[in-house]
Motif scaffolding. Structure first.
Motif, PDB file in Angstrom:
ATOM      1  N   PRO A 279       2.726  -1.176 -28.605  1.00 51.77           N
ATOM      2  CA  PRO A 279       3.907  -1.771 -27.974  1.00 51.77           C
ATOM      3  C   PRO A 279       3.805  -3.292 -27.934  1.00 51.77           C
ATOM      4  O   PRO A 279       2.700  -3.856 -27.945  1.00 51.77           O
ATOM      5  CB  PRO A 279       3.888  -1.181 -26.554  1.00 51.77           C
ATOM      6  CG  PRO A 279       2.974  -0.019 -26.619  1.00 51.77           C
ATOM      7  CD  PRO A 279       1.975  -0.310 -27.699  1.00 51.77           C
ATOM      8  N   MET A 280       4.947  -3.941 -27.888  1.00 47.99           N
ATOM      9  CA  MET A 280       4.974  -5.397 -27.833  1.00 47.99           C
ATOM     10  C   MET A 280       4.297  -5.890 -26.553  1.00 47.99           C
ATOM     11  O   MET A 280       4.578  -5.409 -25.467  1.00 47.99           O
ATOM     12  CB  MET A 280       6.415  -5.912 -27.896  1.00 47.99           C
ATOM     13  CG  MET A 280       6.508  -7.427 -28.089  1.00 47.99           C
ATOM     14  SD  MET A 280       8.222  -8.057 -28.159  1.00 47.99           S
ATOM     15  CE  MET A 280       8.859  -7.231 -29.616  1.00 47.99           C
ATOM     16  N   SER A 281       3.383  -6.837 -26.698  1.00 51.41           N
ATOM     17  CA  SER A 281       2.658  -7.373 -25.548  1.00 51.41           C
ATOM     18  C   SER A 281       3.576  -8.245 -24.689  1.00 51.41           C
ATOM     19  O   SER A 281       4.599  -8.759 -25.157  1.00 51.41           O
ATOM     20  CB  SER A 281       1.463  -8.206 -26.013  1.00 51.41           C
ATOM     21  OG  SER A 281       1.906  -9.375 -26.686  1.00 51.41           O
ATOM     22  N   GLU A 282       3.194  -8.410 -23.443  1.00 49.70           N
ATOM     23  CA  GLU A 282       3.969  -9.276 -22.545  1.00 49.70           C
ATOM     24  C   GLU A 282       3.959 -10.709 -23.054  1.00 49.70           C
ATOM     25  O   GLU A 282       4.947 -11.437 -22.905  1.00 49.70           O
ATOM     26  CB  GLU A 282       3.401  -9.205 -21.126  1.00 49.70           C
ATOM     27  CG  GLU A 282       3.604  -7.857 -20.448  1.00 49.70           C
ATOM     28  CD  GLU A 282       5.080  -7.463 -20.363  1.00 49.70           C
ATOM     29  OE1 GLU A 282       5.914  -8.317 -20.021  1.00 49.70           O
ATOM     30  OE2 GLU A 282       5.388  -6.294 -20.688  1.00 49.70           O
ATOM     31  N   ALA A 283       2.839 -11.127 -23.646  1.00 50.90           N
ATOM     32  CA  ALA A 283       2.750 -12.493 -24.170  1.00 50.90           C
ATOM     33  C   ALA A 283       3.735 -12.705 -25.317  1.00 50.90           C
ATOM     34  O   ALA A 283       4.373 -13.761 -25.407  1.00 50.90           O
ATOM     35  CB  ALA A 283       1.326 -12.773 -24.638  1.00 50.90           C
ATOM     36  N   LEU A 284       3.884 -11.702 -26.186  1.00 52.25           N
ATOM     37  CA  LEU A 284       4.836 -11.838 -27.298  1.00 52.25           C
ATOM     38  C   LEU A 284       6.266 -11.795 -26.778  1.00 52.25           C
ATOM     39  O   LEU A 284       7.138 -12.531 -27.277  1.00 52.25           O
ATOM     40  CB  LEU A 284       4.604 -10.754 -28.342  1.00 52.25           C
ATOM     41  CG  LEU A 284       5.489 -10.835 -29.593  1.00 52.25           C
ATOM     42  CD1 LEU A 284       5.363 -12.187 -30.278  1.00 52.25           C
ATOM     43  CD2 LEU A 284       5.159  -9.711 -30.578  1.00 52.25           C
ATOM     44  N   LYS A 285       6.529 -10.949 -25.789  1.00 50.43           N
ATOM     45  CA  LYS A 285       7.867 -10.912 -25.188  1.00 50.43           C
ATOM     46  C   LYS A 285       8.243 -12.291 -24.644  1.00 50.43           C
ATOM     47  O   LYS A 285       9.388 -12.740 -24.790  1.00 50.43           O
ATOM     48  CB  LYS A 285       7.916  -9.877 -24.066  1.00 50.43           C
ATOM     49  CG  LYS A 285       7.856  -8.431 -24.540  1.00 50.43           C
ATOM     50  CD  LYS A 285       7.865  -7.486 -23.351  1.00 50.43           C
ATOM     51  CE  LYS A 285       7.737  -6.025 -23.795  1.00 50.43           C
ATOM     52  NZ  LYS A 285       7.693  -5.100 -22.633  1.00 50.43           N
ATOM     53  N   LYS A 286       7.285 -12.961 -24.040  1.00 53.41           N
ATOM     54  CA  LYS A 286       7.517 -14.310 -23.519  1.00 53.41           C
ATOM     55  C   LYS A 286       7.818 -15.285 -24.659  1.00 53.41           C
ATOM     56  O   LYS A 286       8.713 -16.139 -24.542  1.00 53.41           O
ATOM     57  CB  LYS A 286       6.289 -14.777 -22.740  1.00 53.41           C
ATOM     58  CG  LYS A 286       6.380 -16.203 -22.200  1.00 53.41           C
ATOM     59  CD  LYS A 286       5.081 -16.595 -21.507  1.00 53.41           C
ATOM     60  CE  LYS A 286       5.103 -18.075 -21.114  1.00 53.41           C
ATOM     61  NZ  LYS A 286       3.803 -18.498 -20.519  1.00 53.41           N
ATOM     62  N   ALA A 287       7.072 -15.146 -25.773  1.00 54.54           N
ATOM     63  CA  ALA A 287       7.292 -16.038 -26.912  1.00 54.54           C
ATOM     64  C   ALA A 287       8.642 -15.789 -27.574  1.00 54.54           C
ATOM     65  O   ALA A 287       9.205 -16.687 -28.204  1.00 54.54           O
ATOM     66  CB  ALA A 287       6.163 -15.855 -27.934  1.00 54.54           C
ATOM     67  N   VAL A 288       9.172 -14.581 -27.449  1.00 54.92           N
ATOM     68  CA  VAL A 288      10.498 -14.274 -27.973  1.00 54.92           C
ATOM     69  C   VAL A 288      11.572 -14.905 -27.094  1.00 54.92           C
ATOM     70  O   VAL A 288      12.567 -15.445 -27.593  1.00 54.92           O
ATOM     71  CB  VAL A 288      10.701 -12.744 -28.068  1.00 54.92           C
ATOM     72  CG1 VAL A 288      12.156 -12.401 -28.360  1.00 54.92           C
ATOM     73  CG2 VAL A 288       9.795 -12.158 -29.148  1.00 54.92           C
ATOM     74  N   LEU A 289      11.371 -14.850 -25.791  1.00 55.57           N
ATOM     75  CA  LEU A 289      12.336 -15.455 -24.861  1.00 55.57           C
ATOM     76  C   LEU A 289      12.306 -16.974 -24.927  1.00 55.57           C
ATOM     77  O   LEU A 289      13.335 -17.638 -24.761  1.00 55.57           O
ATOM     78  CB  LEU A 289      12.040 -15.004 -23.426  1.00 55.57           C
ATOM     79  CG  LEU A 289      12.404 -13.562 -23.070  1.00 55.57           C
ATOM     80  CD1 LEU A 289      11.920 -13.224 -21.659  1.00 55.57           C
ATOM     81  CD2 LEU A 289      13.915 -13.364 -23.159  1.00 55.57           C
ATOM     82  N   HIS A 290      11.125 -17.524 -25.176  1.00 52.69           N
ATOM     83  CA  HIS A 290      10.956 -18.979 -25.232  1.00 52.69           C
ATOM     84  C   HIS A 290      10.203 -19.325 -26.517  1.00 52.69           C
ATOM     85  O   HIS A 290       8.981 -19.559 -26.485  1.00 52.69           O
ATOM     86  CB  HIS A 290      10.198 -19.483 -23.999  1.00 52.69           C
ATOM     87  CG  HIS A 290      10.789 -19.048 -22.703  1.00 52.69           C
ATOM     88  ND1 HIS A 290      11.939 -19.615 -22.188  1.00 52.69           N
ATOM     89  CD2 HIS A 290      10.415 -18.070 -21.818  1.00 52.69           C
ATOM     90  CE1 HIS A 290      12.243 -19.025 -21.034  1.00 52.69           C
ATOM     91  NE2 HIS A 290      11.343 -18.087 -20.793  1.00 52.69           N
ATOM     92  N   PRO A 291      10.896 -19.346 -27.664  1.00 56.17           N
ATOM     93  CA  PRO A 291      10.231 -19.548 -28.958  1.00 56.17           C
ATOM     94  C   PRO A 291       9.410 -20.830 -29.005  1.00 56.17           C
ATOM     95  O   PRO A 291       9.806 -21.872 -28.474  1.00 56.17           O
ATOM     96  CB  PRO A 291      11.396 -19.609 -29.946  1.00 56.17           C
ATOM     97  CG  PRO A 291      12.494 -18.842 -29.271  1.00 56.17           C
ATOM     98  CD  PRO A 291      12.351 -19.153 -27.816  1.00 56.17           C
TER      99      PRO A 291
END
Length: 301
Positions: A279-291
């Motif tokens: 599953p997508m990590s929380e860190a990557l989810k953050k990088a998607v929201l704030h590229p």
């Protein structure tokens, strides 16, 4: 054409076209004049960039780059654009990009400060850690257990550099072998020519999933670093980088990026239809929201 009409055309083409209009790109000019874009890819970087059982170039990074190519066709007005695929290795990917052999590299390349002196990177597309794989029977749990052992990593990778630094810092007396690619390095562990293969955890997971007997291997819980992956381009071409970042930004906002992620990390993938279940990590989810295109691991904490 009036300014109002010109702006309307750009709006139809999308944000990347607007950016290109503001900041011309040598790469895009070359692609437009030749009618060819050359994409650098890996042969064994599952699930990012690899050859399936029909020898087709597939993967997560390839799908993301396909979106970029669609946008390139639009801004260059070359719907007939020919896409050429050029295999690269960890050691050749930067030289082949710098000398113009490839226009964009779509693999599993870590964005580092050192590499930014030579190339440019897109917004981060994946976050991994540098771990090792070993046979469970070897009983190797952490990096301290590697003292005096033969270990392998792929040539030209950050994992190889970090491994050499660890060996020098702790005086562990490891015999470190640089393999030509990930497949060769994993084979060395499989055939007991090396105790471990140090590499990004997701790449190790892909190799294990496609091994003859995945159950005999284990990935270490201990890791050397956090690694941001990104699409790689030539330096000093802000127009092309802006196009790539804008295309990824569109995918982040529309949900297409998340769908692409699920396709390659949470669904059966070729060649053996194995699900990596990552599953997508929380860190990557953050990088998607704030590229971001930061090379600093601390930016992803």
């Amino acid at each position: 054409m009036s300014l109002k009409a010109f702006c309307a055309v750009l709006a139809c083409l999308g944000p990347s076209a607007d950016l290109y209009a503001q900041d011309k790109s040598d790469t895009l000019d070359k692609i437009k004049s030749t009618g060819v874009i050359t994409l650098g890819h890996r042969d064994t970087s599952i699930p990012f960039s690899y050859l399936d059982d029909a020898q087709r170039v597939v993967g997560y990074s390839i799908d993301l780059c396909s979106r970029v190519i669609d946008q390139v066709k639009t801004v260059t007005k070359r719907p007939d654009l020919q896409v050429k695929y050029q295999p690269v290795t960890s050691a050749t990917r930067i030289p082949l990009l710098a000398n113009g052999t490839i226009d964009i590299e779509c693999g599993s390349t870590t964005n580092t400060v050192e590499r930014q002196a030579q190339v440019a990177f897109s917004s981060t597309t994946y976050l991994t850690t540098s771990n090792f794989v070993s046979k469970k029977s070897a009983g190797i749990r952490g990096f301290d257990d590697l003292r005096g052992r033969t270990v392998v990593s792929s040539a030209g990778t950050t994992s190889l550099r970090l491994l050499n630094e660890l060996n020098a810092k702790k005086g562990q007396g490891m015999s470190i072998i640089p393999a030509k690619d990930h497949a060769e390095a994993f084979l060395m562990v499989a055939t007991d020519r090396a105790a471990v293969f140090v590499m990004d955890d997701v790449l190790l997971a892909g190799l294990i999933a496609n091994a003859q007997d995945p159950s005999i291997y284990a990935i270490s819980s201990e890791f050397l670093s956090v690694e941001p992956y990104a699409i790689m381009m030539r330096r000093d071409d802000p127009g092309f980088k802006q196009l790539v970042d804008a295309t990824l930004g569109d995918a982040f906002r529309s949900g297409e990026f998340e769908r692409t992620y699920r396709k390659w990390f949470e669904s059966p993938i070729p060649p053996r239809n194995i699900n990596l279940k990552l599953p997508m990590s929380e860190a990557l989810k953050k990088a998607v929201l704030h590229p971001t295109d930061s090379a600093d691991p601390a930016a992803y904490q």
